[in-house]
Design a protein around this motif. Structure first.
Motif, short mmCIF file in Angstrom:
data_model
loop_
_atom_site.label_atom_id
_atom_site.label_comp_id
_atom_site.label_asym_id
_atom_site.label_seq_id
_atom_site.Cartn_x
_atom_site.Cartn_y
_atom_site.Cartn_z
N TRP A 62 0.75 -1.12 0.06
CA TRP A 62 0.00 0.08 -0.04
C TRP A 62 0.75 1.32 0.03
O TRP A 62 1.94 0.81 0.43
N LYS A 63 0.19 2.46 -0.36
CA LYS A 63 1.08 3.82 -0.45
C LYS A 63 0.01 4.92 0.14
O LYS A 63 -0.89 4.75 0.64
N SER A 64 0.93 5.70 0.71
CA SER A 64 0.49 7.07 1.19
C SER A 64 0.82 8.34 0.67
O SER A 64 2.24 8.25 0.34
N ARG A 65 0.46 9.42 0.67
CA ARG A 65 1.15 10.57 0.10
C ARG A 65 1.73 11.39 1.23
O ARG A 65 2.43 12.28 1.17
N THR A 66 1.52 10.84 2.44
CA THR A 66 2.27 11.38 3.60
C THR A 66 3.12 10.20 4.41
O THR A 66 3.19 9.10 4.16
N HIS A 67 4.44 10.82 5.13
CA HIS A 67 5.06 9.90 5.92
C HIS A 67 5.55 10.78 7.16
O HIS A 67 6.35 11.74 6.73
N ILE A 68 5.36 10.68 8.38
CA ILE A 68 5.44 11.43 9.44
C ILE A 68 6.43 10.29 10.40
O ILE A 68 5.44 9.72 11.07
N ASP A 69 7.68 10.66 10.96
CA ASP A 69 8.07 9.86 11.99
C ASP A 69 7.65 10.44 13.29
O ASP A 69 7.85 11.72 13.50
N VAL A 70 7.82 9.63 14.38
CA VAL A 70 7.71 10.25 15.74
C VAL A 70 8.70 9.36 16.53
O VAL A 70 8.83 8.25 16.72
N LEU A 71 9.27 10.08 17.58
CA LEU A 71 10.43 9.61 18.34
C LEU A 71 10.13 9.82 19.84
O LEU A 71 9.51 10.89 20.19
#
Length: 339
Positions: A304-313
């Motif tokens: 699957w795909k998404s237009r977004t990607h955000i990491d959280v640390l």
């Protein structure tokens, strides 16, 4: 083009060119940078000159306005004719699509590529001076172990308490700093990641958040973002900063997969011990972090795909693979890996 090189960045630049990318004499290199990263680019250019590698420099502000709404043709053309590529830029809101287009060219051509989004002079003096051969050894041990693991447990003093399970069809990817044609890598490096089958529990982001959230909101130690996750999907987000809470929630509902945990990663750069508020380096600190959105399916195998990607640390991780603790208070128990 980029100005004079700084002597105090020389070691990190040489590590990038000679060790991580293993650039050889006469290999063509596309060196792409923005105004804010000129000092870093100048140091890398000097290192390329030392090994005798011809490079084509592109300064983004000379060819396009910011934020980038699309990948500039001059950038794509430079990568089309290169044996290796390096991108040194500061992230701006709305530019993720342009960066994805750049990476798409890299993956199609199969060239060695260093993705240095958010790089600073401080990072060149710290994370880029790691012993990447040792980082690679640790990363390789994780890649060998995790396909056999049934579950992962992560706890922190800040309130993170989650478990994750895995799909054997999805690959564990090593980006340890020794870059090859199959896998491009962030630099500084030190990461092993996959797309998890499921994640359940609480993740407290009290460090850095990804994409443009890092530059915009900074270190979240004083105003953590508490995320509730079930079945690998974001269920709720809470923060004392209501603007952060709402913007993160909206970002994670951009498309049907934006709220899905697309990445679970180990940071493996053992030269690092504290966050500096820049995702590029902070995500490599020993511990476990998550990202919502696109799963980098070309690498992990996720369909699957998404237009977004955000990491959280999160800080000071305690991590168990099945029932064996492998990270304690943000430090690897190296004997558990035979190192």
């Amino acid at each position: 083009m980029f100005g004079a090189a700084s002597a105090d960045l020389e070691a990190g630049a040489r590590n990038a060119v000679e060790v991580c990318l293993a650039i050889q004499r006469d290999e063509r290199v596309a060196l792409i940078a923005d105004e804010a990263s000129r000092e870093v680019a100048a140091s890398i250019a000097a290192a390329l000159d030392e090994v005798g590698a011809p490079w084509e420099g592109v300064l983004i502000e000379r060819i396009a306005g910011r934020p980038l709404t699309a990948a500039p043709s001059a950038v794509l053309d430079a990568l089309e004719h290169a044996d290796a590529g390096i991108l040194c830029v500061q992230p701006q809101q709305g530019e993720l699509g342009a960066r994805m287009a750049i990476v798409s060219v890299v993956e199609r051509r199969g060239i060695r590529y260093a993705h240095m989004v958010g790089v600073t002079s401080q990072i060149m003096r710290q994370g880029m001076c790691a012993d990447y051969r040792l980082v690679d050894e640790l990363s390789q041990r994780l890649c060998e172990r995790m396909p056999r693991a049934e579950r992962l447990r992560v706890e922190t003093p800040g309130g993170t308490a989650l478990t994750a399970t895995f799909d054997p069809q999805y690959t564990w990817v090593k980006t340890s700093g020794l870059i090859n044609r199959r896998y491009w890598s962030n630099l500084p490096a030190g990461e092993v990641f996959t797309t998890p089958a499921s994640v359940d529990g609480i993740f407290v982001c009290n460090g850095t958040a990804g994409d443009y959230f890092g530059p915009k909101y900074g270190d979240l130690a004083a105003t953590p973002l508490t995320l509730e996750i079930a079945g690998g999907r974001l269920q709720a987000a809470h923060s004392a900063r209501t603007d952060l809470e709402q913007e993160f929630w909206d970002y994670c509902h951009t498309d049907e997969h934006s709220d899905r945990v697309g990445e679970l990663a180990f940071g493996t750069n053992i030269a690092l011990d504290d966050m500096i508020g820049v995702l590029l380096q902070d995500e490599k600190i020993p511990g476990v972090h998550l990202a919502f959105g696109d799963p980098y399916g070309s690498q992990t195998g996720a369909p699957w795909k998404s237009r977004t990607h955000i990491d959280v640390l999160t800080r000071a991780c305690n991590v168990w693979i099945d029932d064996e603790q492998v990270i304690g208070n943000g430090r690897y128990l190296m004997d558990r890996f035979g190192l």
